[in-house]
Design an enzyme around this catalytic site. Structure first.
Site, PDB file in Angstrom:
ATOM      1  N   CYS A   1      -7.402   1.167   6.435  1.00  0.00           N
ATOM      2  CA  CYS A   1      -5.957   1.404   6.548  1.00  0.00           C
ATOM      3  C   CYS A   1      -5.547   1.884   7.936  1.00  0.00           C
ATOM      4  O   CYS A   1      -4.374   1.811   8.300  1.00  0.00           O
ATOM      5  CB  CYS A   1      -5.501   2.392   5.486  1.00  0.00           C
ATOM      6  SG  CYS A   1      -5.832   1.802   3.830  1.00  0.00           S
TER       7      CYS A   1
ATOM      8  N   HIS B   1       1.315   5.228   7.328  1.00  0.00           N
ATOM      9  CA  HIS B   1       0.633   4.268   6.446  1.00  0.00           C
ATOM     10  C   HIS B   1       1.190   4.433   5.040  1.00  0.00           C
ATOM     11  O   HIS B   1       1.409   5.548   4.558  1.00  0.00           O
ATOM     12  CB  HIS B   1      -0.872   4.540   6.470  1.00  0.00           C
ATOM     13  CG  HIS B   1      -1.610   3.768   5.434  1.00  0.00           C
ATOM     14  ND1 HIS B   1      -1.485   2.411   5.306  1.00  0.00           N
ATOM     15  CD2 HIS B   1      -2.460   4.167   4.447  1.00  0.00           C
ATOM     16  CE1 HIS B   1      -2.234   1.999   4.296  1.00  0.00           C
ATOM     17  NE2 HIS B   1      -2.833   3.050   3.762  1.00  0.00           N
TER      18      HIS B   1
ATOM     19  N   ASN C   1       0.182  -0.637  -1.122  1.00  0.00           N
ATOM     20  CA  ASN C   1      -0.701  -0.377   0.017  1.00  0.00           C
ATOM     21  C   ASN C   1      -1.337  -1.688   0.474  1.00  0.00           C
ATOM     22  O   ASN C   1      -2.193  -2.231  -0.216  1.00  0.00           O
ATOM     23  CB  ASN C   1      -1.769   0.636  -0.400  1.00  0.00           C
ATOM     24  CG  ASN C   1      -2.734   0.981   0.719  1.00  0.00           C
ATOM     25  OD1 ASN C   1      -2.697   0.391   1.793  1.00  0.00           O
ATOM     26  ND2 ASN C   1      -3.606   1.946   0.460  1.00  0.00           N
TER      27      ASN C   1
HETATM   28  N1  COA Z   1      -1.744   4.579 -15.448  1.00  0.00           N
HETATM   29  C1  COA Z   1      -1.786   5.594 -16.340  1.00  0.00           C
HETATM   30  N2  COA Z   1      -2.651   6.606 -16.250  1.00  0.00           N
HETATM   31  C2  COA Z   1      -3.514   6.586 -15.216  1.00  0.00           C
HETATM   32  C3  COA Z   1      -3.522   5.580 -14.259  1.00  0.00           C
HETATM   33  C4  COA Z   1      -2.592   4.533 -14.409  1.00  0.00           C
HETATM   34  N3  COA Z   1      -2.511   3.509 -13.535  1.00  0.00           N
HETATM   35  N4  COA Z   1      -4.462   5.837 -13.345  1.00  0.00           N
HETATM   36  C5  COA Z   1      -5.040   6.986 -13.713  1.00  0.00           C
HETATM   37  N5  COA Z   1      -4.466   7.434 -14.839  1.00  0.00           N
HETATM   38  C6  COA Z   1      -4.794   8.631 -15.595  1.00  0.00           C
HETATM   39  C7  COA Z   1      -6.152   9.152 -15.304  1.00  0.00           C
HETATM   40  O1  COA Z   1      -7.103   8.452 -16.093  1.00  0.00           O
HETATM   41  C8  COA Z   1      -6.024  10.594 -15.690  1.00  0.00           C
HETATM   42  O2  COA Z   1      -6.149  10.712 -17.092  1.00  0.00           O
HETATM   43  P1  COA Z   1      -7.047  11.888 -17.714  1.00  0.00           P
HETATM   44  O3  COA Z   1      -6.377  13.159 -17.264  1.00  0.00           O
HETATM   45  O4  COA Z   1      -6.932  11.613 -19.166  1.00  0.00           O
HETATM   46  O5  COA Z   1      -8.382  11.674 -17.131  1.00  0.00           O
HETATM   47  C9  COA Z   1      -4.582  10.926 -15.339  1.00  0.00           C
HETATM   48  O6  COA Z   1      -3.898   9.673 -15.220  1.00  0.00           O
HETATM   49  C10 COA Z   1      -4.424  11.666 -14.062  1.00  0.00           C
HETATM   50  O7  COA Z   1      -5.214  11.023 -13.091  1.00  0.00           O
HETATM   51  P2  COA Z   1      -5.350  11.593 -11.649  1.00  0.00           P
HETATM   52  O8  COA Z   1      -6.412  10.840 -10.919  1.00  0.00           O
HETATM   53  O9  COA Z   1      -5.402  13.081 -11.713  1.00  0.00           O
HETATM   54  O10 COA Z   1      -3.917  11.198 -11.075  1.00  0.00           O
HETATM   55  P3  COA Z   1      -3.350  11.550  -9.675  1.00  0.00           P
HETATM   56  O11 COA Z   1      -2.072  12.247  -9.845  1.00  0.00           O
HETATM   57  O12 COA Z   1      -4.391  12.128  -8.760  1.00  0.00           O
HETATM   58  O13 COA Z   1      -2.994  10.112  -9.114  1.00  0.00           O
HETATM   59  C11 COA Z   1      -3.755   8.429  -7.609  1.00  0.00           C
HETATM   60  C12 COA Z   1      -3.995   9.145  -8.914  1.00  0.00           C
HETATM   61  C13 COA Z   1      -4.829   7.354  -7.420  1.00  0.00           C
HETATM   62  C14 COA Z   1      -2.377   7.764  -7.641  1.00  0.00           C
HETATM   63  C15 COA Z   1      -3.804   9.465  -6.474  1.00  0.00           C
HETATM   64  O14 COA Z   1      -4.961  10.225  -6.563  1.00  0.00           O
HETATM   65  C16 COA Z   1      -3.728   8.839  -5.115  1.00  0.00           C
HETATM   66  O15 COA Z   1      -2.711   8.277  -4.766  1.00  0.00           O
HETATM   67  N6  COA Z   1      -4.786   8.999  -4.286  1.00  0.00           N
HETATM   68  C17 COA Z   1      -4.800   8.435  -2.974  1.00  0.00           C
HETATM   69  C18 COA Z   1      -4.924   7.017  -3.143  1.00  0.00           C
HETATM   70  C19 COA Z   1      -4.702   6.220  -1.948  1.00  0.00           C
HETATM   71  O16 COA Z   1      -3.591   5.947  -1.614  1.00  0.00           O
HETATM   72  N7  COA Z   1      -5.745   5.769  -1.306  1.00  0.00           N
HETATM   73  C20 COA Z   1      -5.687   4.907  -0.231  1.00  0.00           C
HETATM   74  C21 COA Z   1      -5.483   5.702   1.009  1.00  0.00           C
HETATM   75  S1  COA Z   1      -5.718   4.655   2.341  1.00  0.00           S
END
Ligand code: COA
Length: 326
Positions: free
Chosen positions: A116, A253, A283
């Site tokens: 990225c 980004h 993204n």
């Molecule tokens: N739909 C519904 N529920 C989902 C889901 C989806 N698409 N993806 C994950 N969940 C669930 C998880 O399984 C978890 O359930 P659990 O508590 O029963 O285990 C719950 O939602 C919370 O998950 P969590 O990982 O804590 O969510 P979060 O608020 O951290 O959001 C991301 C997850 C991936 C959106 C977030 O961590 C993120 O944006 N990270 C950076 C990602 C990124 O942009 N990376 C690239 C950078 S270059």
């Protein structure tokens, strides 16, 4: 003393026509539009059509950038493409794109792999080539077909990514060496390999003899991204003795609206200065910054003379920032 700056004289972008909404994704994995919008800010993304290649995205975005720069492909003397989803592992997709555009034989063309952060890395390299008089005009592209390495069964990741390309044409310009000069004022790039396992493909040429699919420890990436991106903006501002008040636009980004909001909060930055495309593009890795830049120029948001701060963070980990007087 003569100061050479790399001025952006043309911007272009291209998005595949196929739109995939959150509701479309809810049909293939256990998710909902409400969850995705709340946790990421993403409403839809574009996905390449059958047979549409990363090189096609690059060619379309580059043609627009060259047209806006009033140049022909034969006027370019370097082609750099930031991507992790080239058509082939080798050769570099930049060579194919250069040939398809009609860039002159002998002009260097190569890819940059910094996920990225790739566009900021590519911009930095192109700027250095221009400053060393190795090129007068460089075509710099960020392009991805992330849909090809997305695990469409993993709701943690498949909701996050999209396809697209953005391009800029850089040209050498003599300036006074002040912040009023147009062009790239400064750029900084960084890496920290201790984050290698946190965001990666599950395979690779030497590891599995395959590409694998994108996998991520979302929470770890999230935690790293905010200070890295905010810090890189502070670093480039510090480099030229400017402050955030001097900045007209910030193009971060586009991974997740909560990361972007977190960066703005950490910097005490007015949200109205931040360009957002993640809602309709998701993204697109190396493509998000040049895509957002080109769209904002096309919409008339970014004007000649505006000071723009760019920042990105991605797999590696890699990150970086740049300051551009447009
Ligand atoms: N739909 C519904 N529920 C989902 C889901 C989806 N698409 N993806 C994950 N969940 C669930 C998880 O399984 C978890 O359930 P659990 O508590 O029963 O285990 C719950 O939602 C919370 O998950 P969590 O990982 O804590 O969510 P979060 O608020 O951290 O959001 C991301 C997850 C991936 C959106 C977030 O961590 C993120 O944006 N990270 C950076 C990602 C990124 O942009 N990376 C690239 C950078 S270059």
């Amino acid at each position: 003393m003569t100061h050479i700056r790399s001025e952006i004289i043309g911007t272009g972008h291209y998005l595949p026509s196929k739109v995939v909404t959150n509701d479309d994704l809810a049909k293939i994995v256990d998710t909902s539009d409400e969850w995705i919008v709340e946790r990421t800010g993403i409403k839809s993304r574009r996905i390449v059509a059958e047979g549409e290649l990363t090189s096609d995205l690059c060619v379309n975005a580059s043609k627009m950038a060259l047209k806006n720069a009033n140049l022909k492909a034969e006027d370019v003397d370097a082609v750099i493409i930031a991507t992790i989803t080239a058509d082939n592992i080798t050769p570099a997709v930049a060579t194919k794109v250069a040939a398809e555009l009609g860039v002159k034989t002998g002009v260097p063309a190569f890819d940059i792999s910094a996920a990225c952060s790739g566009f900021i890395y590519a911009l930095t390299i192109a700027d250095n080539m221009i400053k060393l008089n190795q090129a007068k005009r460089a075509l710099v592209v960020g392009a991805e077909s992330l849909s090809k390495i997305t695990d469409w069964t993993d709701r943690n990741t498949c909701i996050l990514f999209g396809d697209g390309a953005g391009a800029v044409v850089l040209q050498a310009k003599e300036g006074k060496g002040t912040n009023a000069d147009t062009g790239l004022l400064t750029a900084k790039i960084y890496a920290d390999g201790s984050g290698y396992e946190q965001l990666k493909t599950t395979g690779g040429v030497s590891l599995t003899e395959s590409t694998g699919k994108l996998w991520m420890n979302g929470k770890e990436v999230f935690k790293y991204a905010i200070p890295a991106m905010a810090g890189s903006i502070e670093a480039v501002l510090g480099d030229v003795g400017a402050s955030l008040d001097d900045v007209d636009w910030v193009i971060p980004h586009q991974a997740n609206i909560r990361i972007i909001d977190g960066v703005a909060k950490k910097l005490n930055l007015d949200n109205s200065k931040v360009i957002i495309t993640v809602d309709h593009q998701a993204n697109t890795s190396a493509a998000t910054i040049p895509l957002a830049l080109s769209e904002a120029v096309e919409e008339g948001k970014i004007k000649k003379g505006d000071l723009i701060a760019l920042t990105a963070m991605g797999a590696g980990f890699t990150w970086g920032g740049a300051l551009v007087r447009y």
